[in-house]
Design a protein around this motif. Structure first.
Motif, mmCIF file in Angstrom:
data_model
loop_
_atom_site.group_PDB
_atom_site.id
_atom_site.type_symbol
_atom_site.label_atom_id
_atom_site.label_comp_id
_atom_site.label_asym_id
_atom_site.label_seq_id
_atom_site.Cartn_x
_atom_site.Cartn_y
_atom_site.Cartn_z
ATOM 1 N N VAL A 54 0.842 -1.205 0.000
ATOM 2 C CA VAL A 54 0.000 0.000 0.000
ATOM 3 C C VAL A 54 0.874 1.251 0.000
ATOM 4 O O VAL A 54 0.598 2.222 -0.716
ATOM 5 C CB VAL A 54 -0.938 -0.011 1.224
ATOM 6 N N ILE A 55 1.934 1.233 0.792
ATOM 7 C CA ILE A 55 2.835 2.389 0.872
ATOM 8 C C ILE A 55 3.462 2.678 -0.482
ATOM 9 O O ILE A 55 3.546 3.838 -0.913
ATOM 10 C CB ILE A 55 3.920 2.156 1.938
ATOM 11 N N ARG A 64 -4.209 7.279 -3.526
ATOM 12 C CA ARG A 64 -4.064 6.197 -2.547
ATOM 13 C C ARG A 64 -3.469 6.664 -1.211
ATOM 14 O O ARG A 64 -3.370 5.878 -0.274
ATOM 15 C CB ARG A 64 -3.168 5.090 -3.127
ATOM 16 N N CYS A 68 -3.639 4.669 2.303
ATOM 17 C CA CYS A 68 -2.382 4.293 2.957
ATOM 18 C C CYS A 68 -2.373 4.757 4.408
ATOM 19 O O CYS A 68 -2.050 3.994 5.324
ATOM 20 C CB CYS A 68 -1.204 4.898 2.190
#
Length: 415
Positions: A54-55, A64, A68
């Motif tokens: 996700v990062i 995003r 995150c």
């Protein structure tokens, strides 16, 4: 969660920010809502791997960032997570991206931000409020009493992230008073995230810088009046720069029909299609210097377009549908420069009359033709030309044309 823009910093606005980006905690969970406790260090390898995924998604898709931050909030059992892009000051509201489980908007103004005890942290070092202030001082502080306490913020974990461009970004996670304080395991977990958050920020900055540079280069190409039409692996048009768009809109010798670039006249079109097919089937020919050029006649009777067709080297990262495969360059061989007189005066300290004459000469007129166009005597034109030569440091009209096309015309043109 609200989306806002901050005009002075549009390139780094993340996906979701609070109505007033000068606050550290602008979104709130339901007051008094419990926050699950548990050691962040117990995160499994699979969950940690998913979190890193996700990062590292966020530099490619700025929408995003909110997701995150929310994932990090859940992992650290917080009620808020914030990324401070700019802390703000007297003349700058700053920019903070925040995430919380409940998306209810609070007061848009926070005049206490300057009182935050987390100002001036050692970069990349994870701390908690207990490391900064004794509890009695924290409870007595105006920042806590007037802002944090009403918003159910008591425990704070913080780290400032130093990026490669010299910037510093603040990462904050908070918990309400009824939740456990951030433990040593929580701090260690956050410490392990620090290098990954920094890399994501550096990637974000690099990608957006590259986009700005690409935009600048594209603008420069348009200023040079070279049309560029990009075709995909099927020979279909997928992109045009502003100069090419203007040429195609005229439909004067070149046009787009059903996503295909075509020439108006059959003979020209057969040659154009042949050059495109060869570029698609033999891309190595362009690398060997075998790029071909042609002229395309214009029904208007103006001078033909100069066209160059060149294959674009395949890139292993651009496989798939609509990958750039062929570039078609189109030059208006009759296009004239129309730089502003004032710019010519400023660059070479010319008088208005000298500037007007220099521009006409740069457009290809002879001295006699320029004098007639400007309605001045030939002797006056010659006197102006001598003065122009003296001020610009050139000795021939061809040199004058070159410096005007390379400076005044380039700087003065507009898309």
């Amino acid at each position: 969660m609200h989306t806002c823009t901050d005009p002075p910093y549009t390139e780094t606005v993340m996906s979701s920010c609070i109505d007033d980006p000068s606050t550290e905690a602008e979104l709130e969970t339901t007051p008094g809502a419990p926050v699950a406790a548990g050691p962040a260090a117990a995160t499994s390898i699979e969950r940690f791997s998913n979190l890193l995924g996700v990062i590292y998604d966020v530099p490619l898709d700025t929408s995003r960032w909110a997701d995150c931050l929310d994932q990090l909030r859940l992992e650290l059992r917080g009620n808020y997570t914030s990324l401070i892009v700019r802390p703000g000051g007297v003349d700058d509201l700053g920019l903070i991206v925040s995430s919380s489980g409940d998306r209810r908007v609070l007061s848009p103004h926070n005049r206490y931000i300057a009182m935050s005890p987390f100002k001036g942290l050692t970069p990349d070092k994870v701390v908690t409020i207990q490391d900064i202030l004794p509890e009695v001082d924290w409870r007595a502080s105006s920042y806590y009493r007037d802002w944090c306490q009403p918003h159910d913020v008591f425990h704070v974990l913080a780290v400032d992230l130093a990026t490669s461009d010299g910037g510093v970004y603040g990462f904050r996670v908070t918990r309400p008073e009824q939740a456990p304080a951030f433990s040593t395991a929580d701090v260690e977990f956050a410490r392990r995230l620090v290098p990954h958050l920094k890399r994501a920020l550096n990637l974000h900055l690099s990608i957006h810088q590259d986009r700005k540079l690409n935009s600048l280069y594209g603008h420069a190409m348009a200023q040079l009046m070279v049309g560029v039409v990009v075709l995909d692996e099927n020979g279909e048009v997928i992109e045009c720069n502003p100069a090419a768009a203007g040429i195609l809109e005229m439909e004067d010798g070149l046009r787009v029909v059903g996503q295909q670039l075509e020439a108006t006249y059959a003979n020209d079109d057969r040659k154009l299609q042949r050059l495109v097919r060869e570029a698609l089937t033999h891309p190595q020919a362009s690398e060997a210097g075998l790029t071909e050029a042609m002229s395309v006649s214009r029904p208007s009777g103006q001078l033909s377009w100069g066209v160059v067709v060149q294959a674009i080297s395949p890139d292993q990262w651009t496989e798939g549908k609509h990958r750039p495969s062929v570039a078609v360059f189109v030059r208006d061989t009759e296009g004239k420069a129309h730089p502003p007189v004032k710019l010519a005066q400023q660059l070479f300290q010319l008088t208005p009359a000298e500037s007007a004459l220099a521009i006409e000469l740069a457009n290809g007129l002879s001295l006699e033709e320029a004098a007639e166009a400007l309605n001045i005597r030939r002797n006056t034109a010659r006197a102006h030309l001598r003065s122009i030569f003296s001020k610009t440091g050139v000795r021939r009209q061809t040199e004058l044309v070159r410096i005007f096309l390379n400076s005044v015309a380039w700087l003065g043109s507009r898309n």
